[in-house]
Design an enzyme around this catalytic site. Structure first.
Site, PDB file in Angstrom:
ATOM      1  N   LYS A  52       0.828  -1.218   0.000  1.00  0.00           N
ATOM      2  CA  LYS A  52       0.000   0.000   0.000  1.00  0.00           C
ATOM      3  C   LYS A  52       0.860   1.266   0.000  1.00  0.00           C
ATOM      4  O   LYS A  52       0.673   2.150  -0.828  1.00  0.00           O
ATOM      5  CB  LYS A  52      -0.914  -0.014   1.231  1.00  0.00           C
ATOM      6  CG  LYS A  52      -1.526   1.332   1.569  1.00  0.00           C
ATOM      7  CD  LYS A  52      -2.283   1.276   2.889  1.00  0.00           C
ATOM      8  CE  LYS A  52      -2.710   2.629   3.391  1.00  0.00           C
ATOM      9  NZ  LYS A  52      -1.614   3.425   3.978  1.00  0.00           N
ATOM     10  N   ASN A  53       1.795   1.349   0.954  1.00  0.00           N
ATOM     11  CA  ASN A  53       2.512   2.611   1.107  1.00  0.00           C
ATOM     12  C   ASN A  53       3.513   2.872  -0.013  1.00  0.00           C
ATOM     13  O   ASN A  53       3.971   3.999  -0.177  1.00  0.00           O
ATOM     14  CB  ASN A  53       3.180   2.681   2.483  1.00  0.00           C
ATOM     15  CG  ASN A  53       2.143   2.879   3.581  1.00  0.00           C
ATOM     16  OD1 ASN A  53       0.979   3.188   3.297  1.00  0.00           O
ATOM     17  ND2 ASN A  53       2.533   2.679   4.829  1.00  0.00           N
ATOM     18  N   ARG A  82      -3.930  10.007   3.466  1.00  0.00           N
ATOM     19  CA  ARG A  82      -2.682  10.642   3.867  1.00  0.00           C
ATOM     20  C   ARG A  82      -1.803  10.907   2.639  1.00  0.00           C
ATOM     21  O   ARG A  82      -1.156  11.947   2.523  1.00  0.00           O
ATOM     22  CB  ARG A  82      -1.965   9.676   4.826  1.00  0.00           C
ATOM     23  CG  ARG A  82      -0.765  10.254   5.482  1.00  0.00           C
ATOM     24  CD  ARG A  82      -1.181  11.211   6.553  1.00  0.00           C
ATOM     25  NE  ARG A  82      -0.078  12.060   6.967  1.00  0.00           N
ATOM     26  CZ  ARG A  82      -0.232  13.289   7.410  1.00  0.00           C
ATOM     27  NH1 ARG A  82      -1.428  13.819   7.488  1.00  0.00           N
ATOM     28  NH2 ARG A  82       0.799  13.992   7.782  1.00  0.00           N
ATOM     29  N   CYS A  90      -5.287   8.075   8.810  1.00  0.00           N
ATOM     30  CA  CYS A  90      -5.601   7.636  10.168  1.00  0.00           C
ATOM     31  C   CYS A  90      -5.276   8.739  11.181  1.00  0.00           C
ATOM     32  O   CYS A  90      -4.311   9.476  11.020  1.00  0.00           O
ATOM     33  CB  CYS A  90      -4.767   6.412  10.515  1.00  0.00           C
ATOM     34  SG  CYS A  90      -5.194   4.975   9.534  1.00  0.00           S
ATOM     35  N   ARG A 133      -0.202  15.179  12.876  1.00  0.00           N
ATOM     36  CA  ARG A 133       0.513  14.702  11.690  1.00  0.00           C
ATOM     37  C   ARG A 133       0.985  15.916  10.881  1.00  0.00           C
ATOM     38  O   ARG A 133       0.454  16.195   9.807  1.00  0.00           O
ATOM     39  CB  ARG A 133      -0.375  13.757  10.867  1.00  0.00           C
ATOM     40  CG  ARG A 133      -0.739  12.488  11.624  1.00  0.00           C
ATOM     41  CD  ARG A 133      -1.397  11.434  10.774  1.00  0.00           C
ATOM     42  NE  ARG A 133      -0.464  10.712   9.939  1.00  0.00           N
ATOM     43  CZ  ARG A 133      -0.753   9.588   9.289  1.00  0.00           C
ATOM     44  NH1 ARG A 133      -1.945   9.062   9.388  1.00  0.00           N
ATOM     45  NH2 ARG A 133       0.134   8.985   8.527  1.00  0.00           N
ATOM     46  N   PRO A 134       1.993  16.630  11.399  1.00  0.00           N
ATOM     47  CA  PRO A 134       2.440  17.843  10.712  1.00  0.00           C
ATOM     48  C   PRO A 134       3.154  17.535   9.395  1.00  0.00           C
ATOM     49  O   PRO A 134       3.547  16.387   9.149  1.00  0.00           O
ATOM     50  CB  PRO A 134       3.421  18.477  11.710  1.00  0.00           C
ATOM     51  CG  PRO A 134       3.875  17.369  12.574  1.00  0.00           C
ATOM     52  CD  PRO A 134       2.788  16.334  12.608  1.00  0.00           C
ATOM     53  N   ASP A 176       5.655  19.847   8.343  1.00  0.00           N
ATOM     54  CA  ASP A 176       6.721  20.862   8.328  1.00  0.00           C
ATOM     55  C   ASP A 176       8.000  20.375   7.662  1.00  0.00           C
ATOM     56  O   ASP A 176       8.704  21.151   7.012  1.00  0.00           O
ATOM     57  CB  ASP A 176       7.007  21.329   9.773  1.00  0.00           C
ATOM     58  CG  ASP A 176       7.384  20.174  10.688  1.00  0.00           C
ATOM     59  OD1 ASP A 176       6.597  19.204  10.786  1.00  0.00           O
ATOM     60  OD2 ASP A 176       8.466  20.214  11.296  1.00  0.00           O
ATOM     61  N   GLN A 177       8.323  19.086   7.791  1.00  0.00           N
ATOM     62  CA  GLN A 177       9.568  18.578   7.190  1.00  0.00           C
ATOM     63  C   GLN A 177       9.449  18.490   5.663  1.00  0.00           C
ATOM     64  O   GLN A 177      10.427  18.694   4.949  1.00  0.00           O
ATOM     65  CB  GLN A 177       9.944  17.211   7.779  1.00  0.00           C
ATOM     66  CG  GLN A 177      10.172  17.234   9.277  1.00  0.00           C
ATOM     67  CD  GLN A 177      11.274  18.209   9.682  1.00  0.00           C
ATOM     68  OE1 GLN A 177      12.392  18.146   9.186  1.00  0.00           O
ATOM     69  NE2 GLN A 177      10.939  19.128  10.578  1.00  0.00           N
ATOM     70  N   ASP A 218       3.279   0.534  12.309  1.00  0.00           N
ATOM     71  CA  ASP A 218       2.043   0.045  11.685  1.00  0.00           C
ATOM     72  C   ASP A 218       1.739  -1.413  12.051  1.00  0.00           C
ATOM     73  O   ASP A 218       0.716  -1.957  11.626  1.00  0.00           O
ATOM     74  CB  ASP A 218       2.122   0.206  10.157  1.00  0.00           C
ATOM     75  CG  ASP A 218       1.947   1.659   9.733  1.00  0.00           C
ATOM     76  OD1 ASP A 218       1.703   2.512  10.615  1.00  0.00           O
ATOM     77  OD2 ASP A 218       2.058   1.951   8.521  1.00  0.00           O
ATOM     78  N   ARG A 254      -9.235   0.286   3.442  1.00  0.00           N
ATOM     79  CA  ARG A 254      -8.268   1.230   2.884  1.00  0.00           C
ATOM     80  C   ARG A 254      -6.940   0.546   2.601  1.00  0.00           C
ATOM     81  O   ARG A 254      -6.186   1.006   1.744  1.00  0.00           O
ATOM     82  CB  ARG A 254      -8.001   2.389   3.868  1.00  0.00           C
ATOM     83  CG  ARG A 254      -9.111   3.411   3.979  1.00  0.00           C
ATOM     84  CD  ARG A 254      -8.675   4.580   4.842  1.00  0.00           C
ATOM     85  NE  ARG A 254      -7.290   4.909   4.555  1.00  0.00           N
ATOM     86  CZ  ARG A 254      -6.347   5.175   5.468  1.00  0.00           C
ATOM     87  NH1 ARG A 254      -6.658   5.181   6.745  1.00  0.00           N
ATOM     88  NH2 ARG A 254      -5.120   5.450   5.128  1.00  0.00           N
TER      89      ARG A 254
HETATM   90  C1  UD1 Z   1       3.797   6.858   6.827  1.00  0.00           C
HETATM   91  C2  UD1 Z   1       2.781   5.762   6.640  1.00  0.00           C
HETATM   92  C3  UD1 Z   1       2.172   5.392   7.990  1.00  0.00           C
HETATM   93  C4  UD1 Z   1       3.261   5.025   8.992  1.00  0.00           C
HETATM   94  C5  UD1 Z   1       4.334   6.099   9.055  1.00  0.00           C
HETATM   95  C6  UD1 Z   1       5.530   5.701   9.902  1.00  0.00           C
HETATM   96  C7  UD1 Z   1       2.004   6.242   4.412  1.00  0.00           C
HETATM   97  C8  UD1 Z   1       0.904   6.719   3.539  1.00  0.00           C
HETATM   98  N1  UD1 Z   1       1.761   6.229   5.736  1.00  0.00           N
HETATM   99  O1  UD1 Z   1       3.098   7.974   7.346  1.00  0.00           O
HETATM  100  O2  UD1 Z   1       1.300   4.285   7.799  1.00  0.00           O
HETATM  101  O3  UD1 Z   1       2.707   4.862  10.280  1.00  0.00           O
HETATM  102  O4  UD1 Z   1       4.813   6.404   7.737  1.00  0.00           O
HETATM  103  O5  UD1 Z   1       6.105   4.527   9.433  1.00  0.00           O
HETATM  104  O6  UD1 Z   1       3.060   5.848   3.934  1.00  0.00           O
HETATM  105  N2  UD1 Z   1       6.524  14.282  11.304  1.00  0.00           N
HETATM  106  C9  UD1 Z   1       6.783  15.600  11.617  1.00  0.00           C
HETATM  107  N3  UD1 Z   1       6.822  16.487  10.571  1.00  0.00           N
HETATM  108  C10 UD1 Z   1       6.646  16.120   9.271  1.00  0.00           C
HETATM  109  C11 UD1 Z   1       6.397  14.761   8.978  1.00  0.00           C
HETATM  110  C12 UD1 Z   1       6.337  13.860  10.022  1.00  0.00           C
HETATM  111  O7  UD1 Z   1       6.956  15.967  12.771  1.00  0.00           O
HETATM  112  O8  UD1 Z   1       6.722  16.977   8.370  1.00  0.00           O
HETATM  113  C13 UD1 Z   1       6.477  13.285  12.417  1.00  0.00           C
HETATM  114  C14 UD1 Z   1       5.100  12.618  12.583  1.00  0.00           C
HETATM  115  O9  UD1 Z   1       4.238  13.403  13.390  1.00  0.00           O
HETATM  116  C15 UD1 Z   1       5.485  11.288  13.210  1.00  0.00           C
HETATM  117  C16 UD1 Z   1       6.865  10.981  12.582  1.00  0.00           C
HETATM  118  O10 UD1 Z   1       7.337  12.214  12.067  1.00  0.00           O
HETATM  119  O11 UD1 Z   1       5.647  11.447  14.590  1.00  0.00           O
HETATM  120  C17 UD1 Z   1       6.833   9.976  11.456  1.00  0.00           C
HETATM  121  O12 UD1 Z   1       5.900  10.386  10.471  1.00  0.00           O
HETATM  122  P1  UD1 Z   1       6.062   9.981   8.937  1.00  0.00           P
HETATM  123  O13 UD1 Z   1       7.156   8.971   8.801  1.00  0.00           O
HETATM  124  O14 UD1 Z   1       6.165  11.229   8.136  1.00  0.00           O
HETATM  125  O15 UD1 Z   1       4.666   9.300   8.645  1.00  0.00           O
HETATM  126  P2  UD1 Z   1       3.775   9.407   7.361  1.00  0.00           P
HETATM  127  O16 UD1 Z   1       4.636   9.554   6.153  1.00  0.00           O
HETATM  128  O17 UD1 Z   1       2.679  10.394   7.553  1.00  0.00           O
END
Ligand code: UD1
Length: 431
Positions: free
Chosen positions: A22-23, A93, A117, A122-123, A125-126, A308, A400
């Protein structure tokens, strides 16, 4: 409304075929926006997140052809509309990948903030930090992400150190950098298998990406990508979910079409609990006959134990002998499902990012709610192991991310059915 009805207690036997990841799929399909010509994408999972992302591309004007059950052909050569529809984007997402892809191709993107989810904040900013390092101007207002390259300029290579290891930011920056001018370097990058898969997809279409799978990724921008064929890797989390199901319900199952290396972190914990695990080239054989032992699990970015899989492993630990400690190392709020487990007789205490699971003799079936995708999978696992009947609502979350999960489990001997429940009187009927 539809629900899953499970009569627990059957052990699982036979073979289950794992679908495409999926991802990876939800990033690779938007990546077709960067390609001049048709991309044939194979091993695509039939799940609702994929249906949605394909629908978004259609709305943008892509030519999407379904070749067979697991293959689609996407041609984004003639995109006419660049505004991503809110109603579709807010449901997943992965719609954030459209920012990187549209910015790379057109120097301009306007994408609603993503859904997905609810796992706490779920920011993005990065992601934004990466785009800005490449010369883009980015603003978040009125629920939209606006990203554009100032007029007369081109997106150009940047250097970005991620403050937190982020899967989404790593892939999004990779997408934006693919057609940018010069080299982009991502430091402290995520290393998940789907990151390597996206890089392999882009490279097979002509991109120049090195280092995916390590924490430094270098992307040298190229002028254009050309069409081709690509097959998506098997889903690590779907495979892990079936492995957890066998551990909880007992039995002997061959989990096929997997990359065993991607499952090492999950295999290690199941072996520690007393499950027999035998690795083959592209399959894993699991056998559980005796009692399960306790383990501690801490979730971390790959190659650590995947967040996950945290709810599914919690479902297994509910009936292990002794007390297990789970520590969530990625998300702020990933224990919302615990109240549902308690309804089934589980003993779990949560304090912040730590959950203490005291194994009980057995779980008892109950009506429960799938509050998100992986929590829903965990409810199924608990229901398979429980005594009596478990009724799960909120199953759209599960659909999903899991292709034909009811059929796959029923083929293994589980007693699971989809039932339709009239909203008015909430009366269950087999459907
Ligand atoms: C993806 C997966 C999700 C999985 C996660 C971690 C998809 C569609 N979803 O989510 O199922 O649980 O990876 O393996 O692939 N964060 C920040 N700023 C940012 C981005 C992230 O602070 O700009 C933080 C998040 O709040 C979280 C951590 O970084 O605490 C990891 O998030 P991230 O790896 O980005 O998850 P997703 O890509 O949203």
């Amino acid at each position: 409304m539809t629900k899953y009805l499970i009569h627990g207690g059957n052990s699982l036997h036979g073979t289950v075929q794992i679908s495409g990841a999926k991802n990876a799929a939800v990033a690779i399909i938007p990546a077709a926006l960067l390609v001049d010509g048709a991309c044939r994408i194979e091993n695509v999972p039939q799940i609702s997140d994929v249906t949605l992302i394909l629908q978004i591309l259609r709305e943008l004007g892509a030519d999407v052809r379904v070749i067979n059950r697991t293959t689609v052909e996407v041609d984004c050569s003639h995109i006419r509309n660049r505004q991503v529809p809110y109603e579709l984007a807010r449901k997943i997402r992965a719609s954030y990948y459209l920012v990187g892809a549209l910015l790379s191709r057109f120097g301009w993107a306007e994408v609603p903030l993503p859904g997905g989810c609810d796992l706490g904040g779920r920011p993005v900013d990065q992601h934004i930090k990466g785009f800005v390092s490449m010369g883009a101007e980015v603003e978040v207002r009125n629920g939209l992400i606006y990203a554009r390259v100032p007029s007369g300029a081109r997106l150009s290579g940047g250097q970005v150190y991620l403050d937190i290891v982020s899967v989404g930011a790593t892939m999004n920056i990779m997408l934006a950098a693919t057609l940018a001018e010069g080299q982009t370097v991502i430091e402290n990058a995520a290393k998940e298998p789907h990151i390597v898969d996206l890089a392999n997809f882009l490279n097979s279409m002509g991109a120049d990406i090195r280092g995916a799978g390590t924490d430094v990724i270098k992307i040298r921008g190229v002028g254009r990508l050309k069409g081709g064929s690509y097959s998506i890797i098997p889903d690590q989390i779907e495979a892990g979910t079936y492995m957890a199901a066998v551990a909880a319900a007992g039995g002997e199952v061959l989990v096929k079409n997997v990359i065993p290396k991607h499952l090492d972190c999950i295999t290690a914990k199941l072996v520690e609990m007393g499950v027999d695990v035998e690795e083959r080239d592209d399959a894993i054989l699991l056998r559980r006959t005796g009692a399960l032992g306790r383990v501690n699990v801490k979730t971390m970015p790959y190659p650590g134990f995947p967040t996950d899989m945290q709810p599914q492993i919690a479902a297994v630990l509910c009936t292990a002998q002794g007390t297990s400690v789970l520590t969530e190392g990625v998300w702020d709020n990933r224990y919302r499902y615990v109240d549902e487990f308690r309804r089934m007789g589980a003993h779990i205490q949560v304090d912040g990012k730590v959950a203490v699971v005291e194994g009980v003799d057995h779980l008892t079936g109950a009506p429960v709610h799938a509050c998100d995708l992986r929590a829903g999978a965990a409810m199924i696992i608990a229901g398979l192991a429980a005594q009596g009947v478990t009724e799960i609502d909120g199953i759209y979350h599960i659909e999903r991310g899991y292709e034909t999960i009811v059929e796959k489990l029923a083929d293994l001997g589980a007693d699971i059915q989809v039932v339709s429940v009239p909203d008015e009187d909430n009366q269950a009927q087999v459907g």
